[in-house]
Design a protein around this motif. Structure first.
Motif, short mmCIF file in Angstrom:
data_model
loop_
_atom_site.label_atom_id
_atom_site.label_comp_id
_atom_site.label_asym_id
_atom_site.label_seq_id
_atom_site.Cartn_x
_atom_site.Cartn_y
_atom_site.Cartn_z
N UNK A 164 -55.47 59.73 -13.40
CA UNK A 164 -54.95 60.35 -14.61
C UNK A 164 -54.83 59.27 -15.68
N UNK A 165 -55.79 59.25 -16.60
CA UNK A 165 -55.79 58.23 -17.65
C UNK A 165 -55.44 58.87 -18.98
N UNK A 166 -54.67 58.13 -19.76
CA UNK A 166 -54.17 58.63 -21.03
C UNK A 166 -54.49 57.65 -22.15
N UNK A 167 -54.48 58.18 -23.38
CA UNK A 167 -54.47 57.31 -24.55
C UNK A 167 -53.01 57.09 -24.91
N UNK A 168 -52.72 55.90 -25.39
CA UNK A 168 -51.39 55.56 -25.86
C UNK A 168 -51.37 55.82 -27.36
N UNK A 169 -50.48 56.70 -27.78
CA UNK A 169 -50.35 57.02 -29.20
C UNK A 169 -49.09 56.36 -29.74
N UNK A 170 -49.27 55.43 -30.68
CA UNK A 170 -48.15 54.74 -31.33
C UNK A 170 -48.17 55.14 -32.79
N UNK A 171 -47.14 55.84 -33.21
CA UNK A 171 -47.06 56.38 -34.58
C UNK A 171 -48.30 57.21 -34.89
N UNK A 172 -48.76 57.97 -33.88
CA UNK A 172 -49.88 58.89 -34.03
C UNK A 172 -51.25 58.28 -33.90
N UNK A 173 -51.35 56.99 -33.70
CA UNK A 173 -52.64 56.29 -33.63
C UNK A 173 -52.90 55.81 -32.21
N UNK A 174 -54.16 55.92 -31.75
CA UNK A 174 -54.52 55.40 -30.44
C UNK A 174 -54.49 53.88 -30.48
N UNK A 175 -53.67 53.29 -29.59
CA UNK A 175 -53.52 51.83 -29.58
C UNK A 175 -53.89 51.22 -28.23
N UNK A 176 -54.22 52.06 -27.24
CA UNK A 176 -54.58 51.55 -25.93
C UNK A 176 -54.80 52.68 -24.95
N UNK A 177 -55.02 52.29 -23.71
CA UNK A 177 -55.25 53.24 -22.62
C UNK A 177 -54.38 52.82 -21.44
N UNK A 178 -53.77 53.80 -20.80
CA UNK A 178 -52.95 53.51 -19.62
C UNK A 178 -52.97 54.74 -18.72
N UNK A 179 -52.69 54.51 -17.47
CA UNK A 179 -52.61 55.65 -16.58
C UNK A 179 -52.74 55.24 -15.13
N UNK A 180 -53.02 56.23 -14.32
CA UNK A 180 -53.18 56.02 -12.90
C UNK A 180 -54.68 55.90 -12.64
N UNK A 181 -55.14 54.66 -12.45
CA UNK A 181 -56.56 54.44 -12.18
C UNK A 181 -56.97 55.11 -10.88
N UNK A 182 -56.02 55.25 -10.00
CA UNK A 182 -56.26 55.90 -8.72
C UNK A 182 -54.97 56.54 -8.24
N UNK A 183 -55.09 57.73 -7.69
CA UNK A 183 -53.97 58.41 -7.04
C UNK A 183 -54.40 58.69 -5.62
N UNK A 184 -53.70 58.10 -4.67
CA UNK A 184 -54.00 58.29 -3.25
C UNK A 184 -53.01 59.28 -2.69
N UNK A 185 -53.43 60.55 -2.61
CA UNK A 185 -52.54 61.62 -2.13
C UNK A 185 -52.20 61.45 -0.65
N UNK A 186 -53.12 60.91 0.13
CA UNK A 186 -52.85 60.73 1.57
C UNK A 186 -51.66 59.80 1.79
N UNK A 187 -51.54 58.79 0.92
CA UNK A 187 -50.44 57.83 1.05
C UNK A 187 -49.36 58.00 -0.02
#
Length: 180
Positions: free
Chosen positions: A67-90
């Motif tokens: 689950x990757x997101x854009x970071x919105x700071x004062x309405x502007x995209x300033x970076x990307x952050x999120x879960x590069x991987x989600x391991x449901x088994x663990x």
């Protein structure tokens, strides 16, 4: 996740194809800065490269594997952050992040990682969140340390960075430990 509002000036939104041009321009503007620690800059040379990355992100989200997101700071995209991987088994998620060079020093990424960690435990009902950071990348390491993640160890030669291997420190937070 539609929009996750963190505070009055900061929010996260799932990345989408319409973001490609803006994310690429931010990447290109911050290229030299980001290249010190991120291995993908040499393969992100055009908007189409960012579109391919976003397609992978969208597919991962549809399959509940990331689950990757854009970071919105004062309405502007300033970076990307999120879960590069989600391991449901663990029941573990792995947070990754980058921020444009002009937005450093505003506490943005600490707030973002705190919000993502809250989301992992409250919404995704995961047991653990991990963050890996290069041993020498003090700015990146400061974030999990500020949020009281536990330093769990060092992975030697964890990643190939253009012409050399770098070691990574692994930080972890368990749901039972989180006071977010």
């Amino acid at each position: 996740m539609d929009i996750l509002k963190i505070d009055e000036e900061l929010s996260l939104r799932q990345i989408e194809l319409a973001d490609a041009k803006e994310v690429f321009e931010l990447t290109d503007h911050s290229r030299d800065y980001l290249k010190e620690w991120l291995p993908w800059l040499d393969t992100t040379l055009q908007v189409k490269d960012t579109k391919e990355f976003i397609k992978i992100c969208v597919k991962g989200a549809e399959e509940n594997k990331s689950l990757n997101t854009v970071i919105l700071f004062k309405g502007e995209i300033v970076g990307v952050a999120g879960f590069n991987s989600i391991n449901k088994a663990n029941n573990t998620a792995y947070i990754g992040y980058w921020l444009g060079k002009d937005y450093q020093g505003n506490g943005i990424m600490t707030r973002v990682v705190k919000a993502l960690t809250n989301y992992a435990f409250a919404e995704l009902h995961l047991n653990k969140v991990e963050i890996w950071a290069a041993v020498e990348n003090k700015k990146s390491r400061n974030i999990p340390e500020r949020l009281h993640f536990v330093e769990e160890g060092c992975i030697r030669s964890a990643e190939w960075l253009y012409d050399h291997y770098i070691d990574s420190v692994v930080y972890g937070m368990l749901a039972s430990e989180w006071n977010g």
